[in-house]
Design a protein around this motif. Structure first.
Motif, mmCIF file in Angstrom:
data_model
loop_
_atom_site.group_PDB
_atom_site.id
_atom_site.type_symbol
_atom_site.label_atom_id
_atom_site.label_comp_id
_atom_site.label_asym_id
_atom_site.label_seq_id
_atom_site.Cartn_x
_atom_site.Cartn_y
_atom_site.Cartn_z
ATOM 1 N N TYR A 152 0.807 -1.222 0.000
ATOM 2 C CA TYR A 152 0.000 0.000 0.000
ATOM 3 C C TYR A 152 0.840 1.273 0.000
ATOM 4 O O TYR A 152 0.600 2.172 -0.800
ATOM 5 C CB TYR A 152 -0.950 -0.023 1.206
ATOM 6 N N ARG A 153 1.805 1.376 0.885
ATOM 7 C CA ARG A 153 2.590 2.619 0.968
ATOM 8 C C ARG A 153 3.365 2.885 -0.320
ATOM 9 O O ARG A 153 3.481 4.024 -0.768
ATOM 10 C CB ARG A 153 3.528 2.581 2.165
ATOM 11 N N PHE A 154 3.916 1.849 -0.890
ATOM 12 C CA PHE A 154 4.656 1.998 -2.147
ATOM 13 C C PHE A 154 3.706 2.437 -3.260
ATOM 14 O O PHE A 154 4.010 3.327 -4.049
ATOM 15 C CB PHE A 154 5.358 0.689 -2.491
ATOM 16 N N LEU A 155 2.520 1.825 -3.312
ATOM 17 C CA LEU A 155 1.542 2.180 -4.324
ATOM 18 C C LEU A 155 1.089 3.631 -4.157
ATOM 19 O O LEU A 155 0.924 4.346 -5.139
ATOM 20 C CB LEU A 155 0.341 1.239 -4.273
ATOM 21 N N GLU A 156 0.899 4.075 -2.935
ATOM 22 C CA GLU A 156 0.490 5.471 -2.703
ATOM 23 C C GLU A 156 1.549 6.447 -3.224
ATOM 24 O O GLU A 156 1.216 7.484 -3.783
ATOM 25 C CB GLU A 156 0.212 5.728 -1.220
ATOM 26 N N SER A 187 0.823 9.030 -6.217
ATOM 27 C CA SER A 187 1.124 10.453 -6.017
ATOM 28 C C SER A 187 1.944 10.997 -7.192
ATOM 29 O O SER A 187 1.658 12.086 -7.713
ATOM 30 C CB SER A 187 1.876 10.652 -4.704
ATOM 31 N N ASP A 188 2.930 10.240 -7.630
ATOM 32 C CA ASP A 188 3.744 10.646 -8.783
ATOM 33 C C ASP A 188 2.895 10.705 -10.056
ATOM 34 O O ASP A 188 3.033 11.629 -10.865
ATOM 35 C CB ASP A 188 4.916 9.683 -9.004
ATOM 36 N N GLY A 203 -0.166 14.236 -13.978
ATOM 37 C CA GLY A 203 -1.419 14.453 -14.684
ATOM 38 C C GLY A 203 -2.025 13.207 -15.312
ATOM 39 O O GLY A 203 -3.040 13.289 -16.000
ATOM 40 N N LEU A 204 -1.419 12.041 -15.089
ATOM 41 C CA LEU A 204 -1.968 10.814 -15.675
ATOM 42 C C LEU A 204 -3.202 10.322 -14.923
ATOM 43 O O LEU A 204 -4.072 9.679 -15.510
ATOM 44 C CB LEU A 204 -0.903 9.720 -15.739
ATOM 45 N N VAL A 205 -3.257 10.585 -13.615
ATOM 46 C CA VAL A 205 -4.438 10.242 -12.824
ATOM 47 C C VAL A 205 -4.870 11.475 -12.043
ATOM 48 O O VAL A 205 -4.117 12.429 -11.884
ATOM 49 C CB VAL A 205 -4.201 9.060 -11.839
ATOM 50 N N ARG A 206 -6.095 11.425 -11.560
ATOM 51 C CA ARG A 206 -6.595 12.470 -10.673
ATOM 52 C C ARG A 206 -7.176 11.768 -9.451
ATOM 53 O O ARG A 206 -7.580 10.602 -9.521
ATOM 54 C CB ARG A 206 -7.637 13.338 -11.363
ATOM 55 N N SER A 207 -7.229 12.486 -8.364
ATOM 56 C CA SER A 207 -7.832 11.922 -7.163
ATOM 57 C C SER A 207 -9.145 12.634 -6.883
ATOM 58 O O SER A 207 -9.295 13.825 -7.164
ATOM 59 C CB SER A 207 -6.884 12.035 -5.968
ATOM 60 N N VAL A 208 -10.065 11.869 -6.357
ATOM 61 C CA VAL A 208 -11.376 12.373 -5.987
ATOM 62 C C VAL A 208 -11.492 12.211 -4.474
ATOM 63 O O VAL A 208 -11.278 11.112 -3.955
ATOM 64 C CB VAL A 208 -12.506 11.591 -6.709
ATOM 65 N N ARG A 209 -11.801 13.304 -3.799
ATOM 66 C CA ARG A 209 -11.913 13.261 -2.342
ATOM 67 C C ARG A 209 -13.283 12.757 -1.913
ATOM 68 O O ARG A 209 -14.230 12.764 -2.680
ATOM 69 C CB ARG A 209 -11.693 14.653 -1.754
ATOM 70 N N GLY A 210 -13.353 12.365 -0.654
ATOM 71 C CA GLY A 210 -14.629 12.010 -0.064
ATOM 72 C C GLY A 210 -14.818 10.529 0.138
ATOM 73 O O GLY A 210 -13.935 9.711 -0.158
ATOM 74 N N GLN A 252 -16.653 8.278 -1.371
ATOM 75 C CA GLN A 252 -16.558 7.456 -2.577
ATOM 76 C C GLN A 252 -15.341 7.841 -3.415
ATOM 77 O O GLN A 252 -15.309 7.589 -4.606
ATOM 78 C CB GLN A 252 -17.836 7.612 -3.419
ATOM 79 N N GLY A 253 -14.368 8.456 -2.780
ATOM 80 C CA GLY A 253 -13.195 8.960 -3.496
ATOM 81 C C GLY A 253 -12.202 7.883 -3.876
ATOM 82 O O GLY A 253 -12.357 6.711 -3.553
ATOM 83 N N GLY A 254 -11.196 8.320 -4.575
ATOM 84 C CA GLY A 254 -10.141 7.415 -5.018
ATOM 85 C C GLY A 254 -9.447 7.999 -6.229
ATOM 86 O O GLY A 254 -9.426 9.217 -6.422
ATOM 87 N N TYR A 255 -8.904 7.126 -7.050
ATOM 88 C CA TYR A 255 -8.145 7.546 -8.226
ATOM 89 C C TYR A 255 -8.894 7.166 -9.504
ATOM 90 O O TYR A 255 -9.570 6.148 -9.572
ATOM 91 C CB TYR A 255 -6.764 6.893 -8.232
ATOM 92 N N GLN A 256 -8.717 8.017 -10.523
ATOM 93 C CA GLN A 256 -9.261 7.784 -11.855
ATOM 94 C C GLN A 256 -8.219 8.223 -12.874
ATOM 95 O O GLN A 256 -7.371 9.056 -12.574
ATOM 96 C CB GLN A 256 -10.522 8.625 -12.097
ATOM 97 N N LEU A 257 -8.338 7.686 -14.071
ATOM 98 C CA LEU A 257 -7.483 8.172 -15.155
ATOM 99 C C LEU A 257 -7.827 9.634 -15.417
ATOM 100 O O LEU A 257 -8.988 10.036 -15.329
ATOM 101 C CB LEU A 257 -7.697 7.370 -16.428
ATOM 102 N N ASN A 258 -6.820 10.407 -15.756
ATOM 103 C CA ASN A 258 -7.022 11.821 -16.033
ATOM 104 C C ASN A 258 -6.739 12.153 -17.499
ATOM 105 O O ASN A 258 -6.713 13.310 -17.877
ATOM 106 C CB ASN A 258 -6.131 12.671 -15.126
ATOM 107 N N ALA A 259 -6.495 11.133 -18.296
ATOM 108 C CA ALA A 259 -6.215 11.321 -19.718
ATOM 109 C C ALA A 259 -6.828 10.147 -20.470
ATOM 110 O O ALA A 259 -7.109 9.102 -19.884
ATOM 111 C CB ALA A 259 -4.711 11.380 -19.965
ATOM 112 N N GLU A 260 -7.030 10.349 -21.750
ATOM 113 C CA GLU A 260 -7.558 9.265 -22.575
ATOM 114 C C GLU A 260 -6.518 8.139 -22.651
ATOM 115 O O GLU A 260 -5.325 8.408 -22.841
ATOM 116 C CB GLU A 260 -7.882 9.771 -23.973
ATOM 117 N N PRO A 261 -6.954 6.888 -22.511
ATOM 118 C CA PRO A 261 -6.020 5.760 -22.550
ATOM 119 C C PRO A 261 -5.200 5.678 -23.839
ATOM 120 O O PRO A 261 -4.080 5.187 -23.829
ATOM 121 C CB PRO A 261 -6.912 4.534 -22.393
#
Length: 160
Positions: free
Chosen positions: A39-43, A47-48, A53-60, A62-71
């Motif tokens: 987990y810590r390594f993945l976080e 973060s990197d 800009g490859l991913v974005r985080s959503v707070r809250g 139901q939050g987490g990570y999503q892609l931030n660019a087209e695959p």
């Protein structure tokens, strides 16, 4: 030449975010558990990826990570640059002393320059979309455990 675990884990996480049909955010903890990544390594990796800009985080809740660019716009080379930095298999600036001690001045550096360009072009030719299509094709080869099969096919895709 061997790629780092950091690159492999980044590829696995991004493929999971892309290949899963549900596009809701996925928490770092969920990714860690599903992909069997510390987990810590993945976080740190996430973060990197977020800073790049490859991913974005959503707070809250139901939050987490999503892609931030087209695959189709995310290549393995883009991910490589985030996890590994610049690709320099041979550092001519630091090896000038060796170059001048040989009659074959910098002949090896020509090979490395070709090698570097070939590998960069290859990494640029593989997008997250292309890898996901491969993972889905592997998945269709059959399994009664779809989630485990998706993760297994992602791992096979990254290993190849």
């Amino acid at each position: 030449m061997k790629f780092s675990a950091k690159l492999e884990y980044a590829l696995l996480a991004l493929l999971y975010l892309k290949c899963e049909p549900d596009e809701t955010p996925v928490s770092g903890r969920q990714l860690s558990e599903k992909l069997c990544i510390p987990y810590r390594f993945l976080e740190q990796i996430l973060s990197d990826l977020k800073k790049s800009g490859l991913v974005r985080s959503v707070r809250g809740y139901q939050g987490g990570y999503q892609l931030n660019a087209e695959p189709d716009n995310i290549s393995i080379y883009d991910i490589f640059k985030v996890t590994e930095g610049n690709f320099e298999p041979w550092d001519c600036a630091n090896s000038m002393e060796r170059c001048h001690t040989s009659d074959n001045k910098c002949v090896i550096s020509h090979f490395y320059a070709d090698f570097k360009q070939t590998l960069i072009k290859l990494m640029q030719s593989y997008t997250l979309q292309k890898l996901c299509i491969t993972a889905q094709a592997l998945k269709k080869q059959g399994s009664d455990q779809p989630e485990k099969e998706t993760i297994s096919s992602i791992r096979k895709t990254v290993a190849n």
